[in-house]
Motif scaffolding. Structure first.
Motif, short mmCIF file in Angstrom:
data_model
loop_
_atom_site.label_atom_id
_atom_site.label_comp_id
_atom_site.label_asym_id
_atom_site.label_seq_id
_atom_site.Cartn_x
_atom_site.Cartn_y
_atom_site.Cartn_z
N PRO A 427 1.39 -0.98 0.20
CA PRO A 427 0.09 0.45 0.03
C PRO A 427 0.65 1.10 -0.60
CG PRO A 427 -0.28 -1.23 2.24
CD PRO A 427 1.01 -2.15 1.55
N LYS A 428 0.68 2.37 -0.46
CA LYS A 428 1.35 3.79 -0.80
C LYS A 428 0.49 4.68 -0.40
CE LYS A 428 3.83 2.27 -4.67
NZ LYS A 428 4.10 2.46 -6.35
N GLY A 429 0.88 5.68 0.75
CA GLY A 429 -0.16 6.80 0.99
C GLY A 429 0.19 6.79 3.04
N PRO A 430 -0.43 7.28 3.47
CA PRO A 430 -0.48 7.39 4.80
C PRO A 430 -1.44 5.94 5.30
CG PRO A 430 -2.21 8.48 3.96
CD PRO A 430 -1.61 8.10 2.56
#
Length: 557
Positions: A427-430
């Motif tokens: 997963p990417k992002g916060p």
């Protein structure tokens, strides 16, 4: 006067000189009296006869000169006048008009027909009559124009492909195309894609087609045929339709429509390529059609994509399709096949000796389903060369098996496509854990009267050895601490750090929560536990005095 009189007398004497022979005896030609007549030097008939412009005629003598001719003379050389020739009245009245014979290429016939119908000829069609293909895509040809073209193509031996894509044709145009195919056996490909002929147009087009032995490929996609049009196609198949490749995609055909082909297929089925994509074949009736189609000995390619096919019962019919001895390409993409249906379909892969391509893309297959398919393809009995699983997610086991297959000599050239790998997704992002804890931190620190710390609460629960707590109990603990957190946020926190789940309730794993809190806020710790207070020493028992001893002695007495 004397001289003139003497001259006349001499002439008369010469003419009326008595004959020395009898009249019944024919005189020699040099003694014929008619030869003594002076003929003008410029006789008009003589001049015309020399130029070949005059014919003496049949030999009949004009009745005016019969009296001065000898009875023995059968033909008079100069006064035989011919009869008047017939200028064509007898032929015009008694004989039919001669037909004009045009060349077989149809060019002159096309121009003559357009002239008769007051139509403007199409130059591309006129030139294409001498080529292998006539391409009139998007040409807006009218029904009257189609009639002239059909007449020109009746005896043409050159054109092999006639393309009328997206020319809106009515019933009259379909009728003339059908009549043209009665006599023209040279056209191999007829493309009517997007012509909107409808079921009535199909009736007029297919009525003469059983008598045609040349047409091989017929494209009827985007024509709004429906189930009513399938009834006319089924009738043509029953009467001996010879078409090999038929395209019926985008025609709103349901299972009821394809079921009408089941009965004609018992006596006649020459189709090698059938395209039924983008229809509604999933409805009842498709099972009987597929079951009868599986008995075909000619089928080579079948396209059933975008039909919402699903269910174990329908998959049994698809399983039998693989038994067709010449089947090379089976397209089942963009349907709803999964689980038991996939297991049923792949059961006969080993018996499909000619199958080259199997397309299962965009079906809701699980990684386990994809692994089962690949395990089946791994078998040496399966001759499949291309397996398409686009948009189907697979696991690491699938990749390992695929790598081992490509190391095999019999499977080194196999082509396998797939969507993504489930285990390798990053997963990417916060991070959702950080977002939720930041939100909880903000809400608990906002209150100045009763500030609370979620980190200390979690640490305290772990210290009390309460590692697994139900969501309901954890919500009660949060509310008892005075933290202003709503129920939805607490449930989201529990789903982010889930514990073991039972059929009745969900839990939160306090150890996971504490582990992340210690990495996020390493400085937060519980206050040190104060040492336990020493227990008070017991008071010494009072000493026994003399008075007490005397009292005891008295009592004894």
């Amino acid at each position: 006067m004397d001289s003139e009189t003497s001259t006349i007398t001499e002439v008369v004497e010469t003419i009326l000189q008595p004959q020395s022979v009898e009249s019944s005896i024919e005189l020699p030609p040099e003694q014929w009296s008619s030869l003594e007549i002076v003929i003008p030097e410029e006789n008009k008939k003589k001049l015309l006869y020399d130029d070949g412009l005059y014919d003496p005629g049949s030999g009949e003598i004009c009745a005016k000169y019969i009296t001065i001719s000898a009875s023995s003379i059968l033909r008079h050389p100069y006064y035989n006048y011919p009869a008047i020739k017939d200028p064509g009245i007898e032929e015009a009245l008694l004989k039919p008009e001669k037909l004009i014979v045009y060349p077989d290429d149809g060019q002159e016939l096309y121009l003559a027909t357009c002239r008769e119908m007051n139509q403007c000829p199409v130059r591309s069609f006129y030139k294409g009559l001498l080529d292998d293909e006539i391409d009139l895509r998007y040409y807006c040809v009218s029904a009257a124009g189609i009639r002239a073209m059909a007449i020109a193509l009746r005896y043409n031996k050159t054109v092999k492909t006639f393309n009328l894509t997206d020319n809106f044709l009515n019933d009259d145009a379909s009728y003339h195309l059908g009549e043209m195919l009665l006599t023209n056996n040279s056209i191999k490909d007829l493309i009517l894609r997007g012509c909107r002929i409808g079921p009535t147009g199909v009736l007029r087009l297919f009525s003469p087609l059983p008598n045609n032995r040349g047409l091989q490929n017929l494209d009827l996609s985007y024509n709004q045929i429906g189930d009513q049009g399938m009834e006319h196609i089924a009738k043509a198949v029953f009467y001996g339709l010879e078409i090999k490749n038929i395209n019926l995609s985008y025609n709103n055909i349901t299972g009821k429509g394809v079921m009408m082909l089941a009965e004609p297929f018992e006596t006649n089925n020459k189709f090698t390529h059938i395209n039924l994509s983008w229809n509604k074949v999933f409805s009842p009736g498709s099972y009987a059609f597929l079951l009868k189609l599986s008995e075909s000995t000619c089928l080579q390619e079948l396209n059933l994509s975008w039909n919402s096919l699903s269910g174990a019962r329908l998959s049994l019919a698809l399983k039998d399709i693989l038994l067709c001895p010449l089947l090379r390409d089976l397209n089942l993409s963009n349907n709803k096949l999964e689980g038991e249906a996939i297991v049923n379909i792949i059961a006969n892969l080993g018996k499909a000796k000619k199958l080259v391509t199997l397309n299962l893309s965009y079906n809701p297959l699980t990684p386990a389903d994809a692994l089962k398919v690949l395990n089946k393809v791994k078998s040496p009995a399966v001759k499949l060369q291309r397996l398409y699983l686009d948009n189907v997610f697979v696991a690491g086991d699938f990749l390992n098996l695929l790598a081992r297959m490509r190391g095999m000599k019999s499977k080194k050239n196999i082509i396998v496509t797939y969507g993504g790998v489930v285990g390798s997704f990053i997963p990417k992002g916060p991070d959702i854990r950080e977002l939720i804890l930041n939100r909880v931190e903000f809400l608990t620190k906002r209150s100045k009267k009763h500030p609370t710390d979620i980190a200390l609460i979690a640490l305290q629960l772990q210290k009390e050895n309460r590692s697994i707590i139900s969501v309901k109990d954890f919500l009660t603990i949060i509310q008892a601490s005075g933290a202003p957190l709503d129920e939805n946020l607490v449930e989201e926190l529990c789903m982010t750090f889930p514990g073991p789940r039972t059929a009745k309730f969900r839990t939160i794993n306090i150890d996971l929560l504490v582990e992340y809190i210690q990495r996020k806020w390493p400085d937060r710790k519980l206050p040190p536990t104060p040492p336990p207070e020493p227990e008070p020493e017991p008071e010494p028992p009072p000493k026994k005095g003399k008075k007490d001893a005397k009292k005891k002695g008295k009592g004894k007495k």
